[in-house]
Design an enzyme around this catalytic site. Sequence first.
Site, PDB file in Angstrom:
ATOM      1  N   ASP A 146       0.955  -1.145  -0.003  1.00 48.71           N
ATOM      2  CA  ASP A 146      -0.067  -0.149   0.196  1.00 48.71           C
ATOM      3  C   ASP A 146       1.001   1.313   0.229  1.00 48.71           C
ATOM      4  O   ASP A 146       2.365   1.110  -0.036  1.00 48.71           O
ATOM      5  CB  ASP A 146      -0.741   0.019   1.112  1.00 48.71           C
ATOM      6  CG  ASP A 146      -0.238   0.047   2.597  1.00 48.71           C
ATOM      7  OD1 ASP A 146       1.040   0.257   2.621  1.00 48.71           O
ATOM      8  OD2 ASP A 146      -0.791  -0.226   3.555  1.00 48.71           O
TER       9      ASP A 146
ATOM     10  N   THR B 151      -6.121   8.021  -9.254  1.00 52.44           N
ATOM     11  CA  THR B 151      -7.202   7.948 -10.075  1.00 52.44           C
ATOM     12  C   THR B 151      -8.301   8.954  -9.847  1.00 52.44           C
ATOM     13  O   THR B 151      -9.399   8.843 -10.404  1.00 52.44           O
ATOM     14  CB  THR B 151      -7.831   6.608  -9.901  1.00 52.44           C
ATOM     15  OG1 THR B 151      -7.986   6.283  -8.236  1.00 52.44           O
ATOM     16  CG2 THR B 151      -6.759   5.497 -10.193  1.00 52.44           C
TER      17      THR B 151
ATOM     18  N   TYR C 144      -5.542  14.036 -15.805  1.00 57.96           N
ATOM     19  CA  TYR C 144      -5.454  12.511 -15.480  1.00 57.96           C
ATOM     20  C   TYR C 144      -4.853  11.954 -16.696  1.00 57.96           C
ATOM     21  O   TYR C 144      -3.986  11.178 -16.763  1.00 57.96           O
ATOM     22  CB  TYR C 144      -6.830  12.187 -14.993  1.00 57.96           C
ATOM     23  CG  TYR C 144      -6.690  10.651 -15.011  1.00 57.96           C
ATOM     24  CD1 TYR C 144      -6.029   9.826 -13.769  1.00 57.96           C
ATOM     25  CD2 TYR C 144      -7.675   9.852 -15.781  1.00 57.96           C
ATOM     26  CE1 TYR C 144      -6.044   8.472 -13.721  1.00 57.96           C
ATOM     27  CE2 TYR C 144      -7.582   8.317 -15.620  1.00 57.96           C
ATOM     28  CZ  TYR C 144      -7.110   7.695 -14.781  1.00 57.96           C
ATOM     29  OH  TYR C 144      -6.981   6.323 -14.600  1.00 57.96           O
TER      30      TYR C 144
ATOM     31  N   TRP D 280     -13.644   2.282 -17.212  1.00 60.10           N
ATOM     32  CA  TRP D 280     -14.709   2.176 -16.288  1.00 60.10           C
ATOM     33  C   TRP D 280     -14.527   1.161 -15.125  1.00 60.10           C
ATOM     34  O   TRP D 280     -15.514   0.024 -15.172  1.00 60.10           O
ATOM     35  CB  TRP D 280     -15.933   1.992 -17.094  1.00 60.10           C
ATOM     36  CG  TRP D 280     -16.277   3.300 -17.948  1.00 60.10           C
ATOM     37  CD1 TRP D 280     -15.408   4.101 -18.601  1.00 60.10           C
ATOM     38  CD2 TRP D 280     -17.724   3.400 -18.627  1.00 60.10           C
ATOM     39  NE1 TRP D 280     -15.996   5.132 -19.457  1.00 60.10           N
ATOM     40  CE2 TRP D 280     -17.377   4.786 -19.452  1.00 60.10           C
ATOM     41  CE3 TRP D 280     -18.858   3.057 -18.521  1.00 60.10           C
ATOM     42  CZ2 TRP D 280     -18.105   5.237 -20.322  1.00 60.10           C
ATOM     43  CZ3 TRP D 280     -19.640   3.820 -19.572  1.00 60.10           C
ATOM     44  CH2 TRP D 280     -19.598   4.898 -20.117  1.00 60.10           C
TER      45      TRP D 280
HETATM   46  N1  LIG Z   1     -11.097   3.312 -11.923  1.00 59.46           N
HETATM   47  C1  LIG Z   1     -11.253   3.450 -13.188  1.00 59.46           C
HETATM   48  O1  LIG Z   1     -12.223   3.684 -13.591  1.00 59.46           O
HETATM   49  C2  LIG Z   1      -9.999   3.093 -14.163  1.00 59.46           C
HETATM   50  C3  LIG Z   1     -10.298   3.116 -15.542  1.00 59.46           C
HETATM   51  C4  LIG Z   1      -9.333   3.116 -16.361  1.00 59.46           C
HETATM   52  C5  LIG Z   1      -8.034   2.776 -15.871  1.00 59.46           C
HETATM   53  N2  LIG Z   1      -7.553   2.603 -14.583  1.00 59.46           N
HETATM   54  C6  LIG Z   1      -6.386   2.611 -14.175  1.00 59.46           C
HETATM   55  O2  LIG Z   1      -6.347   1.238 -13.402  1.00 59.46           O
HETATM   56  C7  LIG Z   1      -5.537   0.984 -12.500  1.00 59.46           C
HETATM   57  C8  LIG Z   1      -6.040   0.763 -11.181  1.00 59.46           C
HETATM   58  O3  LIG Z   1      -7.023   1.819 -10.815  1.00 59.46           O
HETATM   59  P1  LIG Z   1      -7.759   1.176  -9.727  1.00 59.46           P
HETATM   60  O4  LIG Z   1      -9.494   1.474 -10.292  1.00 59.46           O
HETATM   61  O5  LIG Z   1      -7.722   0.330  -8.984  1.00 59.46           O
HETATM   62  O6  LIG Z   1      -7.817   2.589  -8.726  1.00 59.46           O
HETATM   63  P2  LIG Z   1      -8.077   2.637  -7.212  1.00 59.46           P
HETATM   64  O7  LIG Z   1      -8.975   1.983  -6.862  1.00 59.46           O
HETATM   65  O8  LIG Z   1      -8.409   4.267  -7.186  1.00 59.46           O
HETATM   66  O9  LIG Z   1      -6.613   2.416  -6.524  1.00 59.46           O
HETATM   67  C9  LIG Z   1      -5.594   3.113  -6.489  1.00 59.46           C
HETATM   68  C10 LIG Z   1      -4.617   2.530  -5.573  1.00 59.46           C
HETATM   69  O10 LIG Z   1      -3.428   3.476  -5.827  1.00 59.46           O
HETATM   70  C11 LIG Z   1      -2.848   3.946  -4.629  1.00 59.46           C
HETATM   71  N3  LIG Z   1      -2.340   5.184  -4.457  1.00 59.46           N
HETATM   72  C12 LIG Z   1      -2.690   6.319  -4.963  1.00 59.46           C
HETATM   73  N4  LIG Z   1      -1.638   7.203  -4.671  1.00 59.46           N
HETATM   74  C13 LIG Z   1      -0.578   6.508  -4.365  1.00 59.46           C
HETATM   75  C14 LIG Z   1       0.763   6.880  -4.011  1.00 59.46           C
HETATM   76  N5  LIG Z   1       1.026   8.126  -3.839  1.00 59.46           N
HETATM   77  N6  LIG Z   1       1.451   5.706  -3.377  1.00 59.46           N
HETATM   78  C15 LIG Z   1       1.202   4.756  -3.410  1.00 59.46           C
HETATM   79  N7  LIG Z   1       0.054   4.223  -3.831  1.00 59.46           N
HETATM   80  C16 LIG Z   1      -0.809   4.953  -4.081  1.00 59.46           C
HETATM   81  C17 LIG Z   1      -4.292   3.941  -3.652  1.00 59.46           C
HETATM   82  O11 LIG Z   1      -3.982   4.211  -2.401  1.00 59.46           O
HETATM   83  P3  LIG Z   1      -4.961   4.532  -1.240  1.00 59.46           P
HETATM   84  O12 LIG Z   1      -6.031   3.718  -1.106  1.00 59.46           O
HETATM   85  O13 LIG Z   1      -4.043   4.774   0.150  1.00 59.46           O
HETATM   86  O14 LIG Z   1      -5.481   5.957  -1.747  1.00 59.46           O
HETATM   87  C18 LIG Z   1      -5.011   3.017  -4.344  1.00 59.46           C
HETATM   88  O15 LIG Z   1      -4.813   1.882  -3.505  1.00 59.46           O
HETATM   89  C19 LIG Z   1      -4.707   2.644 -12.467  1.00 59.46           C
HETATM   90  O16 LIG Z   1      -3.789   2.619 -13.329  1.00 59.46           O
HETATM   91  C20 LIG Z   1      -5.902   3.348 -13.179  1.00 59.46           C
HETATM   92  O17 LIG Z   1      -5.383   4.568 -13.872  1.00 59.46           O
HETATM   93  C21 LIG Z   1      -8.863   2.840 -13.751  1.00 59.46           C
END
Ligand SMILES: NC(=O)c1ccc[n+]([C@@H]2O[C@H](COP(=O)([O-])OP(=O)(O)OC[C@H]3O[C@@H](n4cnc5c(N)ncnc54)[C@H](OP(=O)(O)O)[C@@H]3O)[C@@H](O)[C@H]2O)c1
Length: 309
Positions: A36, A71, A134, A159
Amino acid sequence: MSELIPKRVLVTGGQGQVGHALVQQLAPDFQPIGYDRLGLDLSDLDRLADKLHAAIEVHQPCAIINAAAFTAVDRAESQESLAYDVNALAPGIMATVATSHGLPLVHYSTDYVFDGQHDGAYTENDLTGPLSVYGRSKLAGEKAVMAANGPHLILRTSWVFGAHGQNFLKTMLRLAQERDALSVVNDQIGAPTSAELIAQSTHTALSNLIGGASAHDPRWGLYHLAASGHTSWHGYAQYLISHARTLGWPIRIRDDAIEGIAARDYPVAAVRPMNSRLDTTKWQQSFGETLPDWRVGVDHALANIPLQP
Ligand SMILES: NC(=O)c1ccc[n+]([C@@H]2O[C@H](COP(=O)([O-])OP(=O)(O)OC[C@H]3O[C@@H](n4cnc5c(N)ncnc54)[C@H](OP(=O)(O)O)[C@@H]3O)[C@@H](O)[C@H]2O)c1
């Protein structure tokens, strides 16, 4: 008799939607070590390389997966520097460190690298043109990972939702229990993609690519990875709310009270692409995987979220 030792994989963002699913689903073939932000803070650029070198020395992984990202799409508009540190500079550092150890890096990116003006689904060869901080920060992250010249997978998805974490599906589920009416954007289209599907597909790819002469496998590279089919945010909301009702959720809103509205009538800080469709042909052909319809993932997530009366 010697036992097979599962290969270790370092996973950043282990508490996020995709990171959590990876930690659950990579085992037993791989042994995921989840980090984390306390274990590995991607915004602490001065110390990131040293910390990652140390983690590699301790765990001797066969791959690194970066599921951490900034994100918060709207918040990124006012926190540009932090978004670039986490989404662009940190992945570049991670890729450089991974390459120096001969390790592959799996990194996730987004449909928001596109401007959404294309007809049909975007392929990996289509021109990018992000509309938001972003999207620009994620595109810069892709380029930084490629520039390290090591084996990598960059998986653009869209999404994302799951039973774990915060997402549109859970917000709609809550609002549908509280409200008599809802307005949801109906002119932006894409494929809701479950974190579980992304984790399962990542597992498939790593199982294919790790071992042997893996660094030279031509299948490393950039892919679009999303569920099949597409819908609007409004169609997505209608489907999930109606399905939740059949599962016994105490849904208050009537189906005909979920109104479709234009994105221009729902002002938010960041501009989103109108068309987020991703063509996944390259993925399906490279890894022999048929990606299920987005509704399959929604049904599965709803079955795994505890009922909240
Ligand atoms: N969510 C979407 O709809 C979506 C769509 C397209 C692509 N993506 C991509 O898919 C991937 C996974 O996204 P997800 O949906 O799983 O995102 P998420 O649920 O927001 O999880 C992101 C994680 O990154 C951690 N994080 C943020 N800042 C950080 C830092 N400075 N150091 C270490 N950890 C950090 C967060 O920690 P905390 O919990 O402590 O904040 C969280 O655990 C990402 O690359 C995202 O860009 C997501």
